[in-house]
Design a protein around this motif. Structure first.
Motif, PDB file in Angstrom:
ATOM      1  N   MET A  26       0.835  -1.204   0.000  1.00 32.79           N
ATOM      2  CA  MET A  26       0.000   0.000   0.000  1.00 32.79           C
ATOM      3  C   MET A  26       0.869   1.253   0.000  1.00 32.79           C
ATOM      4  O   MET A  26       0.523   2.252  -0.660  1.00 32.79           O
ATOM      5  N   GLU A  27       1.973   1.207   0.686  1.00 29.70           N
ATOM      6  CA  GLU A  27       2.894   2.352   0.668  1.00 29.70           C
ATOM      7  C   GLU A  27       3.446   2.577  -0.733  1.00 29.70           C
ATOM      8  O   GLU A  27       3.525   3.720  -1.205  1.00 29.70           O
ATOM      9  N   CYS A  55      -4.776   1.085   4.912  1.00 30.06           N
ATOM     10  CA  CYS A  55      -5.101   1.916   3.747  1.00 30.06           C
ATOM     11  C   CYS A  55      -5.261   3.385   4.143  1.00 30.06           C
ATOM     12  O   CYS A  55      -4.794   4.284   3.431  1.00 30.06           O
ATOM     13  N   ASP A  56      -5.899   3.627   5.275  1.00 32.05           N
ATOM     14  CA  ASP A  56      -6.028   5.006   5.751  1.00 32.05           C
ATOM     15  C   ASP A  56      -4.656   5.635   5.989  1.00 32.05           C
ATOM     16  O   ASP A  56      -4.422   6.797   5.626  1.00 32.05           O
ATOM     17  N   ALA A  58      -1.955   4.994   4.531  1.00 30.68           N
ATOM     18  CA  ALA A  58      -1.304   5.246   3.245  1.00 30.68           C
ATOM     19  C   ALA A  58      -2.034   6.297   2.411  1.00 30.68           C
ATOM     20  O   ALA A  58      -1.555   6.681   1.338  1.00 30.68           O
ATOM     21  N   GLY A  59      -3.185   6.743   2.910  1.00 32.62           N
ATOM     22  CA  GLY A  59      -3.969   7.720   2.161  1.00 32.62           C
ATOM     23  C   GLY A  59      -4.738   7.121   1.004  1.00 32.62           C
ATOM     24  O   GLY A  59      -5.005   7.792   0.005  1.00 32.62           O
ATOM     25  N   LEU A  60      -5.126   5.842   1.155  1.00 36.12           N
ATOM     26  CA  LEU A  60      -5.827   5.122   0.097  1.00 36.12           C
ATOM     27  C   LEU A  60      -7.272   4.847   0.498  1.00 36.12           C
ATOM     28  O   LEU A  60      -7.536   4.291   1.566  1.00 36.12           O
ATOM     29  N   GLU A  61      -8.203   5.191  -0.360  1.00 34.24           N
ATOM     30  CA  GLU A  61      -9.624   4.915  -0.144  1.00 34.24           C
ATOM     31  C   GLU A  61      -9.982   3.575  -0.774  1.00 34.24           C
ATOM     32  O   GLU A  61      -9.626   3.299  -1.921  1.00 34.24           O
ATOM     33  N   ILE A  62     -10.681   2.735  -0.030  1.00 31.85           N
ATOM     34  CA  ILE A  62     -11.140   1.444  -0.553  1.00 31.85           C
ATOM     35  C   ILE A  62     -12.490   1.658  -1.232  1.00 31.85           C
ATOM     36  O   ILE A  62     -13.456   2.079  -0.584  1.00 31.85           O
ATOM     37  N   VAL A  63     -12.571   1.367  -2.520  1.00 28.58           N
ATOM     38  CA  VAL A  63     -13.787   1.708  -3.259  1.00 28.58           C
ATOM     39  C   VAL A  63     -14.545   0.493  -3.797  1.00 28.58           C
ATOM     40  O   VAL A  63     -15.714   0.612  -4.179  1.00 28.58           O
ATOM     41  N   LEU A  64     -13.897  -0.666  -3.841  1.00 24.34           N
ATOM     42  CA  LEU A  64     -14.519  -1.868  -4.398  1.00 24.34           C
ATOM     43  C   LEU A  64     -13.789  -3.080  -3.851  1.00 24.34           C
ATOM     44  O   LEU A  64     -12.614  -2.999  -3.481  1.00 24.34           O
ATOM     45  N   THR A  65     -14.490  -4.209  -3.782  1.00 21.84           N
ATOM     46  CA  THR A  65     -13.877  -5.469  -3.395  1.00 21.84           C
ATOM     47  C   THR A  65     -14.190  -6.531  -4.447  1.00 21.84           C
ATOM     48  O   THR A  65     -15.023  -6.315  -5.335  1.00 21.84           O
ATOM     49  N   HIS A  66     -13.536  -7.663  -4.325  1.00 23.70           N
ATOM     50  CA  HIS A  66     -14.019  -8.914  -4.894  1.00 23.70           C
ATOM     51  C   HIS A  66     -14.251  -9.830  -3.711  1.00 23.70           C
ATOM     52  O   HIS A  66     -13.324 -10.139  -2.962  1.00 23.70           O
ATOM     53  N   SER A  67     -15.496 -10.233  -3.524  1.00 23.13           N
ATOM     54  CA  SER A  67     -15.876 -11.012  -2.347  1.00 23.13           C
ATOM     55  C   SER A  67     -16.229 -12.435  -2.728  1.00 23.13           C
ATOM     56  O   SER A  67     -16.645 -12.716  -3.862  1.00 23.13           O
ATOM     57  N   ASP A  68     -16.068 -13.334  -1.771  1.00 20.59           N
ATOM     58  CA  ASP A  68     -16.363 -14.741  -1.990  1.00 20.59           C
ATOM     59  C   ASP A  68     -17.834 -14.935  -2.324  1.00 20.59           C
ATOM     60  O   ASP A  68     -18.716 -14.387  -1.649  1.00 20.59           O
ATOM     61  N   VAL A  69     -18.111 -15.721  -3.356  1.00 18.21           N
ATOM     62  CA  VAL A  69     -19.483 -15.896  -3.808  1.00 18.21           C
ATOM     63  C   VAL A  69     -20.375 -16.487  -2.724  1.00 18.21           C
ATOM     64  O   VAL A  69     -21.552 -16.105  -2.582  1.00 18.21           O
ATOM     65  N   ASN A  70     -19.843 -17.396  -1.918  1.00 19.20           N
ATOM     66  CA  ASN A  70     -20.654 -18.005  -0.865  1.00 19.20           C
ATOM     67  C   ASN A  70     -21.006 -17.006   0.228  1.00 19.20           C
ATOM     68  O   ASN A  70     -22.070 -17.102   0.841  1.00 19.20           O
ATOM     69  N   ILE A  85     -17.137  -1.258   7.580  1.00 14.19           N
ATOM     70  CA  ILE A  85     -15.842  -1.067   8.239  1.00 14.19           C
ATOM     71  C   ILE A  85     -14.802  -0.567   7.237  1.00 14.19           C
ATOM     72  O   ILE A  85     -14.013   0.342   7.534  1.00 14.19           O
ATOM     73  N   LEU A  86     -14.815  -1.134   6.036  1.00 13.30           N
ATOM     74  CA  LEU A  86     -13.856  -0.737   5.002  1.00 13.30           C
ATOM     75  C   LEU A  86     -14.166   0.647   4.427  1.00 13.30           C
ATOM     76  O   LEU A  86     -13.317   1.240   3.754  1.00 13.30           O
ATOM     77  N   GLY A  87     -15.382   1.145   4.687  1.00 11.08           N
ATOM     78  CA  GLY A  87     -15.796   2.404   4.081  1.00 11.08           C
ATOM     79  C   GLY A  87     -16.046   2.263   2.593  1.00 11.08           C
ATOM     80  O   GLY A  87     -15.856   3.203   1.812  1.00 11.08           O
ATOM     81  N   CYS A  88     -16.525   1.081   2.196  1.00 14.48           N
ATOM     82  CA  CYS A  88     -16.617   0.707   0.788  1.00 14.48           C
ATOM     83  C   CYS A  88     -18.075   0.495   0.381  1.00 14.48           C
ATOM     84  O   CYS A  88     -18.798  -0.285   1.008  1.00 14.48           O
ATOM     85  N   ARG A  89     -18.475   1.138  -0.691  1.00 10.01           N
ATOM     86  CA  ARG A  89     -19.864   1.049  -1.161  1.00 10.01           C
ATOM     87  C   ARG A  89     -20.099  -0.133  -2.100  1.00 10.01           C
ATOM     88  O   ARG A  89     -21.204  -0.685  -2.166  1.00 10.01           O
TER      89      ARG A  89
END
Length: 263
Positions: A26-27, A55-56, A58-70, A85-89
């Motif tokens: 992240m750095e 991430c905070d 490092a000054g990085l905003e989390i905007v998307l994930t790939h999450s487990d289908v189950n 918690i991640l601040g992610c929509r």
């Protein structure tokens, strides 16, 4: 809305499996100039609270994930809480599970994902589907009204879900690999292409390979212009396969995009 340029962490998946390596990565990504990231393929030991803090820092905003289908299907509430918690929509589905990719089973994708997609939407978030090339295959889905041999898998998905229930993380490389027109598909998905994966296609003597953005043969001037007219918020650079250091590839893509006015 101004689009933000970010890094899809699948690109550096070999360097995000421990907390120490995740922090280092992240750095490095922040030093390149990125300010947003997609969380994908990181180490399982990394908890949402630690991921957010690193991430905070490092000054990085989390905007998307790939999450487990189950988890999307059967642990929806907790998954939503973790994205809070991640601040992610945006909650991402990285690919359609194999069993749904056939004419016999495609209709069950609608049945299985309708409830979690609606629950995610009710929580103020959006389920995002990431395409590859197989979604552009045409066939008549069994047991589906208005099924047609001329319909693509992605056509059915567009019909079955509302934009607030299912967005699309359009992957430029895979649309091109499927023989599709990237700009045409951006227009088609205009109201639900909130995030995109940017990667280029270069031709070698052995065939097409993935390349940093604007280092291959795809018309990114036109693609980026089309995205400006869409609902796109995040331009996420991804390169599944890198022939040099993935950090170098991310930097080349960032520098090229920044030079074109996208940061």
């Amino acid at each position: 809305m101004k689009m933000k340029t970010g890094a899809q962490l699948y690109t550096v998946r070999a360097y995000t499996q421990s907390e120490e390596d995740f922090r280092r990565s992240m750095e490095k990504i922040a030093q390149i100039g990125y300010r947003t990231v997609q969380i994908s393929a990181i180490g399982r030991e990394l908890k949402p609270e630690r991921v957010r803090r690193i991430c905070d820092e490092a000054g990085l905003e989390i905007v998307l994930t790939h999450s487990d289908v189950n988890r999307i299907l059967h642990d929806t509430e907790r998954l939503i809480e973790e994205h809070d918690i991640l601040g992610c929509r945006y909650i991402g589905l990285g690919s359609m599970p194999d069993k749904y990719r056939t004419p016999e089973w495609l209709r069950y994708f609608r049945e299985d994902f309708r409830k979690p997609a609606r629950r995610i939407a009710d929580a103020g978030k959006t389920l995002m589907y990431h395409n590859h090339d197989f979604e552009f295959r045409k066939f008549a889905a069994c047991g589906v009204e208005d099924a047609s041999a001329d319909k693509r898998m992605i056509d059915y998905m567009l019909e079955w879900f509302e934009p607030e229930e299912l967005g699309f993380t359009l992957d430029t490389y895979w649309v091109q690999a499927a023989g599709g027109d990237v700009c045409q598909w951006i227009r088609r998905l205009k109201d639900r292409v909130f995030c995109v994966h940017l990667k280029d296609m270069e031709m070698t003597q052995h065939g097409p390979v993935m390349a940093p953005v604007m280092e291959g043969n795809m018309n990114f001037e036109a693609i980026l212009k089309e995205l400006q007219e869409s609902s796109c918020e995040y331009l996420l650079v991804e390169q599944d396969v890198c022939r040099t250091s993935p950090f170098d590839c991310l930097k080349k893509s960032y520098d090229n995009l920044a030079g074109a006015g996208y940061r």
